[in-house]
Each structure stands twice: as structure tokens, then as C-alpha cells.
Design a protein around this motif. Sequence first.
Motif, PDB file in Angstrom:
ATOM      1  N   ARG A  43       0.858  -1.187   0.000  1.00 18.67           N
ATOM      2  CA  ARG A  43       0.000   0.000   0.000  1.00 18.67           C
ATOM      3  C   ARG A  43       0.895   1.237   0.000  1.00 18.67           C
ATOM      4  N   ASN A  44       0.965   1.910  -1.143  1.00 20.84           N
ATOM      5  CA  ASN A  44       1.814   3.087  -1.315  1.00 20.84           C
ATOM      6  C   ASN A  44       3.273   2.780  -0.966  1.00 20.84           C
ATOM      7  N   GLU A  45       3.828   1.820  -1.677  1.00 15.18           N
ATOM      8  CA  GLU A  45       5.185   1.338  -1.407  1.00 15.18           C
ATOM      9  C   GLU A  45       6.138   1.599  -2.575  1.00 15.18           C
ATOM     10  N   GLU A  46       5.947   2.677  -3.327  1.00 14.35           N
ATOM     11  CA  GLU A  46       6.801   2.929  -4.482  1.00 14.35           C
ATOM     12  C   GLU A  46       8.260   3.151  -4.090  1.00 14.35           C
ATOM     13  N   ALA A  47       8.513   3.613  -2.878  1.00 14.78           N
ATOM     14  CA  ALA A  47       9.896   3.829  -2.446  1.00 14.78           C
ATOM     15  C   ALA A  47      10.570   2.528  -2.036  1.00 14.78           C
ATOM     16  N   ASN A  48       9.822   1.616  -1.443  1.00 17.06           N
ATOM     17  CA  ASN A  48      10.404   0.374  -0.927  1.00 17.06           C
ATOM     18  C   ASN A  48      10.423  -0.764  -1.939  1.00 17.06           C
ATOM     19  N   LEU A  49       9.380  -0.844  -2.749  1.00 16.10           N
ATOM     20  CA  LEU A  49       9.175  -2.017  -3.596  1.00 16.10           C
ATOM     21  C   LEU A  49      10.335  -2.319  -4.546  1.00 16.10           C
ATOM     22  N   PRO A  50      10.964  -1.315  -5.178  1.00 17.16           N
ATOM     23  CA  PRO A  50      12.082  -1.651  -6.075  1.00 17.16           C
ATOM     24  C   PRO A  50      13.223  -2.376  -5.386  1.00 17.16           C
ATOM     25  N   SER A  55      16.056  -7.451  -5.137  1.00 22.02           N
ATOM     26  CA  SER A  55      16.721  -8.516  -4.380  1.00 22.02           C
ATOM     27  C   SER A  55      16.103  -9.878  -4.680  1.00 22.02           C
ATOM     28  N   LEU A  56      14.816  -9.931  -4.981  1.00 21.47           N
ATOM     29  CA  LEU A  56      14.197 -11.203  -5.367  1.00 21.47           C
ATOM     30  C   LEU A  56      14.739 -11.689  -6.708  1.00 21.47           C
ATOM     31  N   GLY A  57      15.043 -10.759  -7.600  1.00 18.53           N
ATOM     32  CA  GLY A  57      15.617 -11.135  -8.879  1.00 18.53           C
ATOM     33  C   GLY A  57      17.030 -11.663  -8.789  1.00 18.53           C
ATOM     34  N   GLU A  58      17.691 -11.430  -7.656  1.00 19.04           N
ATOM     35  CA  GLU A  58      19.071 -11.873  -7.471  1.00 19.04           C
ATOM     36  C   GLU A  58      19.176 -13.149  -6.642  1.00 19.04           C
ATOM     37  N   ILE A  66       6.089 -14.257  -8.238  1.00 24.24           N
ATOM     38  CA  ILE A  66       6.098 -13.122  -7.315  1.00 24.24           C
ATOM     39  C   ILE A  66       4.789 -12.376  -7.504  1.00 24.24           C
ATOM     40  N   ILE A  67       4.017 -12.278  -6.436  1.00 26.68           N
ATOM     41  CA  ILE A  67       2.689 -11.658  -6.487  1.00 26.68           C
ATOM     42  C   ILE A  67       2.694 -10.415  -5.610  1.00 26.68           C
ATOM     43  N   VAL A  68       2.432  -9.275  -6.222  1.00 23.26           N
ATOM     44  CA  VAL A  68       2.301  -8.021  -5.484  1.00 23.26           C
ATOM     45  C   VAL A  68       0.822  -7.673  -5.418  1.00 23.26           C
ATOM     46  N   PHE A  84       8.849  -4.814 -12.943  1.00 27.40           N
ATOM     47  CA  PHE A  84       9.767  -5.862 -12.493  1.00 27.40           C
ATOM     48  C   PHE A  84       9.266  -7.256 -12.864  1.00 27.40           C
ATOM     49  N   GLY A  85       8.157  -7.335 -13.581  1.00 27.90           N
ATOM     50  CA  GLY A  85       7.655  -8.628 -14.020  1.00 27.90           C
ATOM     51  C   GLY A  85       6.846  -9.383 -12.994  1.00 27.90           C
ATOM     52  N   ALA A  86       6.452  -8.730 -11.905  1.00 31.52           N
ATOM     53  CA  ALA A  86       5.646  -9.402 -10.888  1.00 31.52           C
ATOM     54  C   ALA A  86       4.188  -9.485 -11.340  1.00 31.52           C
TER      55      ALA A  86
END
Length: 363
Positions: A43-50, A55-58, A66-68, A84-86
Motif C-alpha cells: 500500500r503506497n510502497e513505491e519507495a520500498n518495492l524496487p 533482491s528477489l531477482g538476485e 512473485i505476487i504483489v 519488475f515482471g511481478a
Amino acid sequence: MWIWLAFMIAACAAGFILFRRNTVPAAAADMAFARLSVVIPARNEEANLPHLLSSLGEQHYRPYEIIVVDDGSTDRTGPIARAFGATLVECPPLPDGWTGKNWAVWNGYMRSTGELIAFLDADVRLAPDALGALVAARSRTGGVVSVVPYHYTEKLYERLALVPNLLGLFAFTSPFERANPRKGLYGSCILTSREDYERAKGHEGVKSELLDDLSLGARYAEAGMPVTNYTGRGMVSFRMYPGGIRSQVEGFGKGAVQSTGKLSKPTVLLVAFWLVGLICAEAAPFLLHTAWAPVWAVGYVLYTLQIYSFSRHAGRFGHWLPVLHPISTAFFLYIMLYSSYRVLFVGHVPWKGRKIRIGGGAE
């Protein structure tokens, strides 16, 4: 005078009883792979989500999906997830009797297909081998595992959370919690099998709970499944409240008072003993002109050394705040007063634009 010194030494020693450096063990190289679904309520996580999606991609142990779950965001949470392809799930309107996060997590679970499910908060960041280590840990312990993340901080106000973080570690690493029938989980990072999650009734079984993670852990325990908590240093971290001190106060305050009721009595008593000794030791600067100064100075130094040692496992709080820990203690006491006021007189707590009723559900 010597009685007070003995008291502070004993209170400080309570911290060594409570704290266990229970880090997630590394995974074996020949570990068998199962399909892992990652569910992220946002919920309003544009700063954290990337940070989390990067890190999930690595990960060495790659998630199957991956489900957002976009929980009514008004920022770029949805577009970032897609970039990010989620798999993006738009959360349906919140039904009566549910809290927002529980509803978002449940909808993510309903869309997932993996044999294993990791529930991650959007502010979490993972080391490349974190998911593999968590899967391996769960295969050894069975049941459900969770991690108290290492608290990564950047701004001054974020570092005020030092003492609250240490007390949180005590609650989750205390040896007296192993046999606690209400043993809770840390909701930022939970890994379970689908079968066990359904057996415990999942987030639907705790849909109205403000302390959903603690209540969910109790559900697993009631169903006879192990509940294992780890500390996250080197594996799992988060940056909790980059949005300002108000969000930090609301975040810590929403469950500060109620969470103590979930802990075993020995844990509560030892935490209280440690905290009272800490507050007594922090009176040292006010007693420098008295004959008591040497005794209080010893207590202050002992607590400072202990806090500095423990803080390396709790998070990054700088070099000076563990020395000036009374500032963080004052912040913790304010949090407790704020939480008590909300519970006793207001009847709800604010969080991410919603009012969450103390008795359950959101307004």
C-alpha cells in the motif's frame, strides 16, 4: 548503594538470558527445490518495492512466482510491480471484519500456486541466498518460520528505534517463548508450506486481528505445528519507516501495548526487569555530583556495552546512539504512552490512511 549496584547488574544480566543470536543457517548446496510463491502486500510502497523486487531477482533460489497485491495505492506501486515482471493483483474492497493487510495477504495467497509461500512486507530486502536459507531452515524445523529483519536506518529519527528494536528481539529470541502456546511470528518475513498454512486457517483465521503475525503463530502452535523465529542479520533486512517520524510512531505504537499480552510471563518479567534497570542506569548523568555517582556510572557503562553488542544484531543505529541510549529509551516510553492512549481512550490506531479498530477490523 551496593544493593542498587547489584540490582543494575542483575537487571543487565537479564538481557543475556533473553537474547539469542539465532541467525538463519546457510542452505546446503544440494537442497531440493520446490515451487515457491512470494506474496507481497503493498500500500503506497513505491519507495520500498524496487529494493525488494530487485533482491528477489538476485536470489539463488528463484521464486516460481512473485505476487504483489496492490492494496488501494495512490502512488506508483502498481506500475513498479509490473515493470519488475511481478504478477499484480488489485485488492478488492475491504470487507467488514478484515484489516487491510490481512485482506491483501489473503488475496495474494488465493492467487498463488506454489507448494511453499513466502509472505514479505514491501520494505524487506534479501541477501542473494536468503530464500534458499529460509526454505532449508523450514525443511529442518517443519511448520512455519519467520525472521526479525536487521533494521537498516539512514536518518536520525529512524535510529531512535534502537531500544524498541532490542526489546522486540528479546520477545522473539527469549528461550521462554519456545514453549509458549501463543508463540507469535514476525510478520515482515514468513515462510510456510501451503498445506500447513491452510491447516492453520491462514490469514482468514486472524482476519480481524491487529497483531495478525502474533495471532497467526498461535494458530500454527494450536494446530501442533512448530513455530521458529530467526534473526535476520546478513540475510534479511528492512528499512521500516523512511516516510518520517510520524509513520514511525504510528507503526511502533499500533501494537506496542497489546503485544505484551502475547508473551509468556517469564519473558515479560525479564524484559520489565531489564528495562527498569536500564532506566535506573540512565539516571547516572543526574547523579554525577553525589556520592552515588560511581555506582550509577558502572550501571550506565554495563548497559552501554551490552546495548552496543546487541545492536550489531538488531540493526544499523550508528556509533553514538548506543552510547546516548537514554534518547532512545525516552522515545520508547513515548511510544508506550501513545499506544496506551490509543488503546484505552481512542479505540483505534491509524495506519497507512486507515483506522484499525482495537477490537478488530478497519474503518
